[in-house]
Write an enzyme that holds these catalytic residues in place. Structure first.
Site, short mmCIF file in Angstrom:
data_model
loop_
_atom_site.label_atom_id
_atom_site.label_comp_id
_atom_site.label_asym_id
_atom_site.label_seq_id
_atom_site.Cartn_x
_atom_site.Cartn_y
_atom_site.Cartn_z
N GLU A 39 0.89 -1.16 0.00
CA GLU A 39 0.00 0.00 0.00
C GLU A 39 0.93 1.21 0.00
O GLU A 39 1.55 1.53 1.01
CB GLU A 39 -0.88 -0.03 1.26
CG GLU A 39 -1.76 1.18 1.41
CD GLU A 39 -2.37 1.27 2.82
OE1 GLU A 39 -2.77 0.24 3.39
OE2 GLU A 39 -2.44 2.40 3.33
N ARG A 43 1.56 10.12 0.71
CA ARG A 43 2.05 11.13 1.66
C ARG A 43 3.25 11.83 1.09
O ARG A 43 3.75 12.80 1.65
CB ARG A 43 2.48 10.46 2.96
CG ARG A 43 1.32 10.03 3.80
CD ARG A 43 1.80 9.26 5.00
NE ARG A 43 0.84 8.21 5.25
CZ ARG A 43 0.91 7.36 6.25
NH1 ARG A 43 1.89 7.44 7.11
NH2 ARG A 43 -0.02 6.45 6.40
N LYS A 127 -11.12 -0.63 6.89
CA LYS A 127 -9.89 -0.53 7.66
C LYS A 127 -10.29 -0.12 9.07
O LYS A 127 -11.28 0.59 9.26
CB LYS A 127 -9.01 0.53 6.99
CG LYS A 127 -7.74 0.91 7.73
CD LYS A 127 -6.87 1.76 6.79
CE LYS A 127 -5.84 2.54 7.57
NZ LYS A 127 -4.90 3.23 6.70
C1 3PG Z 1 0.22 4.49 8.83
O1 3PG Z 1 -0.64 5.34 8.95
O2 3PG Z 1 1.41 4.74 8.62
C2 3PG Z 1 -0.23 3.10 8.84
O3 3PG Z 1 -1.41 3.01 9.52
C3 3PG Z 1 0.78 2.19 9.41
O4 3PG Z 1 0.82 2.33 10.76
P1 3PG Z 1 2.08 1.75 11.50
O5 3PG Z 1 3.25 2.58 11.06
O6 3PG Z 1 1.77 1.91 12.97
O7 3PG Z 1 2.23 0.31 11.10
#
Ligand code: 3PG
Length: 210
Positions: A39, A43, A127
């Site tokens: 995924e 960002r 989710k």
């Molecule tokens: C995120 O927002 O980066 C994802 O939800 C992953 O979360 P994590 O870094 O706690 O695995």
């Protein structure tokens, strides 16, 4: 069906890439070590090109887009080759846009009201974000009781220690997480170290789900 693939892979690596040049080596490490999926989060400016590179060079890999907040990002992701869309929250406009275009979408939910909104929109998988701070597995088990047809993809705060319990619960399709694709390992090009974490994660899926 994409959710069957999610279920089979078990852990969806949540990736933040600063440079598209890292996309191919990362995809290789994921595919060769048991988690042929990513995924790629919107960002960073590198997301779209990274999706394009992964989809083109690793056609058997399941590549999707995360942190998708707008319909414009949906278009950019899908045009680049994304096979699924994930969002941190439930934006009905983005969800409906994906449904209209037959693009699998998994919006973030945390409350019963948000889960009902997802059901109302016709979704069967949501989710659960951010999973650990929002109550973790206990919370998922509690909300799964009334929403019998809903399945979950918990993400946020999941790691090699707590992922087993999540994976063992039947209402959980897959877990999202970034612990095996840490930004600092990618930035430093430590692909062997990253590969070992991917392998460990894939091993946990196999151990729990067979
Ligand atoms: C995120 O927002 O980066 C994802 O939800 C992953 O979360 P994590 O870094 O706690 O695995």
């Amino acid at each position: 069906m994409i959710f069957e693939q999610f279920s089979k892979i078990g852990i969806i690596p949540v990736v933040v890439l600063d440079d598209p040049k890292d996309a191919a080596p990362l995809a290789k490490a994921l595919c060769e070590n048991g988690l042929p999926c990513a995924e790629v989060t919107f960002r960073t400016a590198a997301a779209e090109e990274s999706i394009r590179v992964m989809s083109r060079e690793f056609p058997d890999m399941l590549v999707g887009a995360g942190t998708v907040l707008t319909t414009e990002q949906v278009d950019r992701a899908v045009n680049a080759g994304a096979k699924f869309i994930v969002s941190p929250g439930l934006n009905p406009k983005v969800v409906q846009y994906c449904i209209d275009k037959s693009i699998p979408v998994t919006p973030g939910t945390q409350t019963p009201s948000e889960m009902e909104q997802a059901l109302e929109l016709g979704l069967k998988v949501v989710k659960f974000f951010p999973a650990e701070p929002a109550g973790g597995l206990n919370m998922i088990k509690a909300v799964a009781a009334p929403y019998t047809e809903l399945k979950f993809m918990p993400t946020g705060g999941i790691n090699a220690k707590n992922v087993r319990d999540y994976l063992a619960y039947s209402k959980i399709i897959a877990c999202g997480g970034s612990w095996m694709v840490k930004k600092d390992l990618i930035a430093a090009g430590k692909w062997d170290e990253l590969a070992a974490l991917v392998k460990e994660a894939a091993g946990i899926v196999k151990e729990v789900r067979g």
